[in-house]
Structure formats: C-alpha cells, structure tokens
Scaffold this motif. Structure first.
Motif, PDB file in Angstrom:
ATOM      1  N   SER A   1       0.795  -1.230  -0.068  1.00 43.45           N
ATOM      2  CA  SER A   1       0.048   0.043  -0.057  1.00 43.45           C
ATOM      3  C   SER A   1       0.825   1.270   0.152  1.00 43.45           C
ATOM      4  O   SER A   1       2.217   1.184   0.419  1.00 43.45           O
ATOM      5  CB  SER A   1      -1.008   0.005   1.357  1.00 43.45           C
ATOM      6  OG  SER A   1      -0.158   0.276   2.327  1.00 43.45           O
ATOM      7  N   LYS A   2       0.260   2.317  -0.487  1.00 43.81           N
ATOM      8  CA  LYS A   2       0.936   3.557  -0.307  1.00 43.81           C
ATOM      9  C   LYS A   2       1.424   4.056   0.821  1.00 43.81           C
ATOM     10  O   LYS A   2       2.447   4.359   1.030  1.00 43.81           O
ATOM     11  CB  LYS A   2       0.221   4.613  -1.342  1.00 43.81           C
ATOM     12  CG  LYS A   2       0.538   5.859  -1.224  1.00 43.81           C
ATOM     13  CD  LYS A   2      -0.299   6.800  -2.242  1.00 43.81           C
ATOM     14  CE  LYS A   2       0.445   8.271  -2.553  1.00 43.81           C
ATOM     15  NZ  LYS A   2      -0.437   9.169  -3.339  1.00 43.81           N
ATOM     16  N   GLU A   3       0.499   3.657   2.036  1.00 52.01           N
ATOM     17  CA  GLU A   3       0.676   4.122   3.170  1.00 52.01           C
ATOM     18  C   GLU A   3       1.843   3.370   3.846  1.00 52.01           C
ATOM     19  O   GLU A   3       2.788   3.777   4.303  1.00 52.01           O
ATOM     20  CB  GLU A   3      -0.645   3.882   4.148  1.00 52.01           C
ATOM     21  CG  GLU A   3      -1.401   4.919   3.762  1.00 52.01           C
ATOM     22  CD  GLU A   3      -2.537   4.607   2.598  1.00 52.01           C
ATOM     23  OE1 GLU A   3      -2.263   3.301   2.011  1.00 52.01           O
ATOM     24  OE2 GLU A   3      -3.199   5.193   1.849  1.00 52.01           O
TER      25      GLU A   3
ATOM     26  N   LEU B   1       7.957   2.997   4.992  1.00 48.19           N
ATOM     27  CA  LEU B   1       9.147   2.807   4.973  1.00 48.19           C
ATOM     28  C   LEU B   1      10.397   3.555   4.473  1.00 48.19           C
ATOM     29  O   LEU B   1      11.559   3.101   4.604  1.00 48.19           O
ATOM     30  CB  LEU B   1       8.990   1.353   3.911  1.00 48.19           C
ATOM     31  CG  LEU B   1       7.931   0.275   4.292  1.00 48.19           C
ATOM     32  CD1 LEU B   1       8.048  -0.670   3.319  1.00 48.19           C
ATOM     33  CD2 LEU B   1       8.649  -0.401   5.620  1.00 48.19           C
ATOM     34  N   THR B   2      10.177   4.606   3.964  1.00 41.65           N
ATOM     35  CA  THR B   2      10.991   5.374   3.246  1.00 41.65           C
ATOM     36  C   THR B   2      11.916   5.992   4.382  1.00 41.65           C
ATOM     37  O   THR B   2      13.075   5.973   3.971  1.00 41.65           O
ATOM     38  CB  THR B   2      10.445   6.812   2.641  1.00 41.65           C
ATOM     39  OG1 THR B   2       9.761   7.534   3.688  1.00 41.65           O
ATOM     40  CG2 THR B   2       9.569   6.274   1.521  1.00 41.65           C
TER      41      THR B   2
ATOM     42  N   PHE C   1       0.563   5.301  -8.036  1.00 45.79           N
ATOM     43  CA  PHE C   1      -0.639   4.517  -7.649  1.00 45.79           C
ATOM     44  C   PHE C   1      -1.813   5.240  -8.291  1.00 45.79           C
ATOM     45  O   PHE C   1      -3.179   4.694  -8.073  1.00 45.79           O
ATOM     46  CB  PHE C   1      -0.722   5.035  -5.927  1.00 45.79           C
ATOM     47  CG  PHE C   1       0.393   4.179  -5.163  1.00 45.79           C
ATOM     48  CD1 PHE C   1       0.021   2.643  -4.918  1.00 45.79           C
ATOM     49  CD2 PHE C   1       1.387   4.567  -4.972  1.00 45.79           C
ATOM     50  CE1 PHE C   1       0.937   2.241  -4.097  1.00 45.79           C
ATOM     51  CE2 PHE C   1       2.432   3.918  -4.248  1.00 45.79           C
ATOM     52  CZ  PHE C   1       2.159   2.633  -4.112  1.00 45.79           C
ATOM     53  N   SER C   2      -1.730   6.331  -8.945  1.00 46.51           N
ATOM     54  CA  SER C   2      -2.831   6.808  -9.722  1.00 46.51           C
ATOM     55  C   SER C   2      -2.651   6.913 -11.171  1.00 46.51           C
ATOM     56  O   SER C   2      -1.580   7.288 -11.602  1.00 46.51           O
ATOM     57  CB  SER C   2      -3.224   8.212  -9.361  1.00 46.51           C
ATOM     58  OG  SER C   2      -4.455   8.935 -10.010  1.00 46.51           O
TER      59      SER C   2
END
Length: 156
Positions: A46-48, A53-54, A67-68
């Motif tokens: 997921s994007k979240e 994690l970054t 993601f879009s």
C-alpha cells in the motif's frame, strides 16, 4: 521492488536498507506492483506502508510507484480502445474506469461484448477480476457503428 508478503515486512526492509547503506547511493527509489500482476504472489504494498518505509533508508527513499493511473486525454472509450488497452496488459473494471474517466456501470457493457465474441477473457488475480486480450490465433469480432457493422481482426 516491494512485494506484499515477500519483502515488505519491517525486518526485510531493514535488511534491504542496510545493504543499500553499504553502497552509499545518491538516492533510493521504492516501487511496487501498480498494475494487475502476472503472478498471484506479486501483490502490491500500500501507498501508506511504502511511505512508512522510506525513513528506514539513508538517504530517505522516494516512492516511484504511480498509484493513480490518471485519465486518457482525448481518447473515447469504445470496444477498440478498451481492447487495445487489454492487449497491452490485463486490467480491472476500475482500471478501465480510471483511464477513461467513466462510471463503473458504463464500463460494464464493454467487457461483456468482448467476452461474448471471445476476444478477451476474465481472469482472477489475487482478489480482483481482470480482463485480458486472448493471445494466440487471430480472432474476429463485429463492431457495430452508425454505418452498420464491420469485422475487425485482432492480431497476435
């Protein structure tokens, strides 16, 4: 490339970050599956979760996954344009709706016609229903337009 359940746990990502730190990169980019995957095990993170994690990386990682999908400019949805898209990659009804800026109810009529003419098929990918072009021998289907109908050949 981050894959849910394969290398996306905090422990896995910490190991990847430690390896990345050893080579002292100028930048680090994280990616994940954003299209319907070819293999069931290749599930998107997921994007979240990607965002969380970054900061494990030094320098901090940037997310490059899109993601879009955005909308197709000046391209009208019809059997031909949808079939062309499905010849490039499998898509869900949501993917088709996003690309052509259509309501899901409007999208539903196109795959049905293409399935009945056997130029696309339905596949179950993870928990999604995907449509993909039939690959193999050439197929024909009839496109109905204002001038009547014409045969179209779908090439390998």
């Amino acid at each position: 490339m981050m894959l849910r359940g394969i290398n996306s746990s905090n422990e896995d990502v910490r190991k990847i970050a430690a390896l990345a730190k050893e080579i002292c990169p100028d930048r680090i980019q994280l990616n994940t599956v954003v299209r319907p995957q070819a293999e069931d095990f290749a599930a998107a993170v997921s994007k979240e979760q990607m965002g969380a994690l970054t900061d494990l990386f030094h320098p901090a990682a940037e997310i490059v996954a899109e993601f879009s999908t955005g909308h197709a400019e000046n391209i009208q949805a019809n059997q031909d344009t949808i079939l062309s898209m499905l010849q490039c990659r499998p898509c869900t009804a949501d993917d088709i709706a996003d690309v052509f800026d259509m309501h899901l109810n409007e999208v539903a009529k196109y795959p049905g016609k293409l399935i009945r003419t056997k130029v696309i098929r339905v596949e179950q990918k993870d928990k999604s229903v995907c449509y993909s072009a039939v690959i193999g021998e050439d197929k024909e289907y009839r496109r109905h337009n204002s001038e009547g109908s014409e045969k179209l050949r779908v090439k390998k």
